[in-house]
Design a protein around this motif. Sequence first.
Motif, short mmCIF file in Angstrom:
data_model
loop_
_atom_site.label_atom_id
_atom_site.label_comp_id
_atom_site.label_asym_id
_atom_site.label_seq_id
_atom_site.Cartn_x
_atom_site.Cartn_y
_atom_site.Cartn_z
N GLY A 1 0.80 -1.22 0.00
CA GLY A 1 0.00 0.00 0.00
C GLY A 1 0.83 1.27 0.00
O GLY A 1 0.51 2.22 -0.72
N CYS A 2 1.89 1.30 0.83
CA CYS A 2 2.59 2.58 1.04
C CYS A 2 4.10 2.51 0.89
O CYS A 2 4.76 3.55 0.96
CB CYS A 2 2.26 3.13 2.42
N GLY A 3 4.68 1.33 0.70
CA GLY A 3 6.13 1.20 0.78
C GLY A 3 6.87 1.77 -0.42
O GLY A 3 6.47 1.56 -1.56
N ASP A 4 7.98 2.49 -0.15
CA ASP A 4 8.78 3.00 -1.28
C ASP A 4 9.83 1.98 -1.73
O ASP A 4 10.58 2.24 -2.65
CB ASP A 4 9.41 4.36 -0.95
N ASP A 5 9.87 0.82 -1.09
CA ASP A 5 10.73 -0.27 -1.53
C ASP A 5 9.86 -1.40 -2.09
O ASP A 5 10.15 -2.58 -1.91
CB ASP A 5 11.58 -0.75 -0.34
N GLN A 6 8.75 -0.99 -2.72
CA GLN A 6 7.80 -1.96 -3.27
C GLN A 6 7.36 -1.43 -4.65
O GLN A 6 6.33 -0.77 -4.78
CB GLN A 6 6.60 -2.09 -2.33
N PRO A 7 8.18 -1.71 -5.70
CA PRO A 7 7.93 -1.10 -7.01
C PRO A 7 6.56 -1.43 -7.58
O PRO A 7 5.98 -0.63 -8.32
CB PRO A 7 9.04 -1.70 -7.90
#
Length: 186
Positions: A36-42
């Motif tokens: 939902g919100c992770g910046d390490d989740q392309p």
Amino acid sequence: MSSTWTLPDDLTVPEPVEFFPAAGEKLPQHWSKCFGCGDDQPAGMAMSFRAGNGLEVTGRLEVAKKYQGGPGVIHGGILSTAFDEAQGMACMALGSPVVTGHLEIDFARPIPLGSVLEFRARIDGVVRRKVYTSAEAVIVEGPTADPDTVVGTSRGLFLTITSEHFAKTKEFVDGEPTSPFGTSSV
Ligand SMILES: CCCCC/C=C\C/C=C\C/C=C\C/C=C\CCCC(=O)SCCNC(=O)CCNC(=O)[C@H](O)C(C)(C)COP(=O)(O)OP(=O)(O)OC[C@H]1O[C@@H](n2cnc3c(N)ncnc32)[C@H](O)[C@@H]1OP(=O)(O)O
């Protein structure tokens, strides 16, 4: 809305913890690999959040073409995920990690691809480990933008947990949260 959701009589309304950001400030991600919100989740939804007043938060989602369900509109599961994320983020005001126990969504209006959604989510109250939350979504940018028309609503029960909750699953990720809420964003 057709929900049968009712709040219990013994509900208490907590104060936000002292380290919860002030109204208008950005919230940290709770986990950098979160869909939902992770910046390490392309592949993720890249939602972002700010603290609102009291126990409320606001969230933002850009409805990408890959979120399509019916022709030209958002998939209901994506909208449900966004509500889950928004209401979970509202629980940050408690200063304790939570997981979703129950979530129910009303899909009130079609949401075209290319919209930008704003979510307003809050803690309504707590009973022991149970955290009762609610949220609404409106379209703030896009072909049918109207900040006064609610396009979806949600009610959700979250449960506070201890770090033991993820003891068996954390070996499946590459890293671990480092702050009280998880990884830092911005
Ligand atoms: C994705 C992970 C997120 C982790 C976040 C962690 C840290 C971050 C910090 C803060 C949070 C910030 C942001 C979070 C943002 C987004 C969140 C996304 C959240 C998710 O996407 S998370 C994934 C989906 N989620 C699960 O993976 C949960 C699987 N599930 C379980 O792990 C257990 O099921 C659990 C723990 C829920 C309960 O188990 P348990 O053994 O601890 O508790 P127990 O059963 O004793 O219930 C105690 C009282 O809750 C009532 N109760 C329980 N469940 C209920 C239900 N469904 N309906 C109605 N009442 C229910 C009982 O009736 C009793 O009530 P009473 O006190 O009155 O007796």
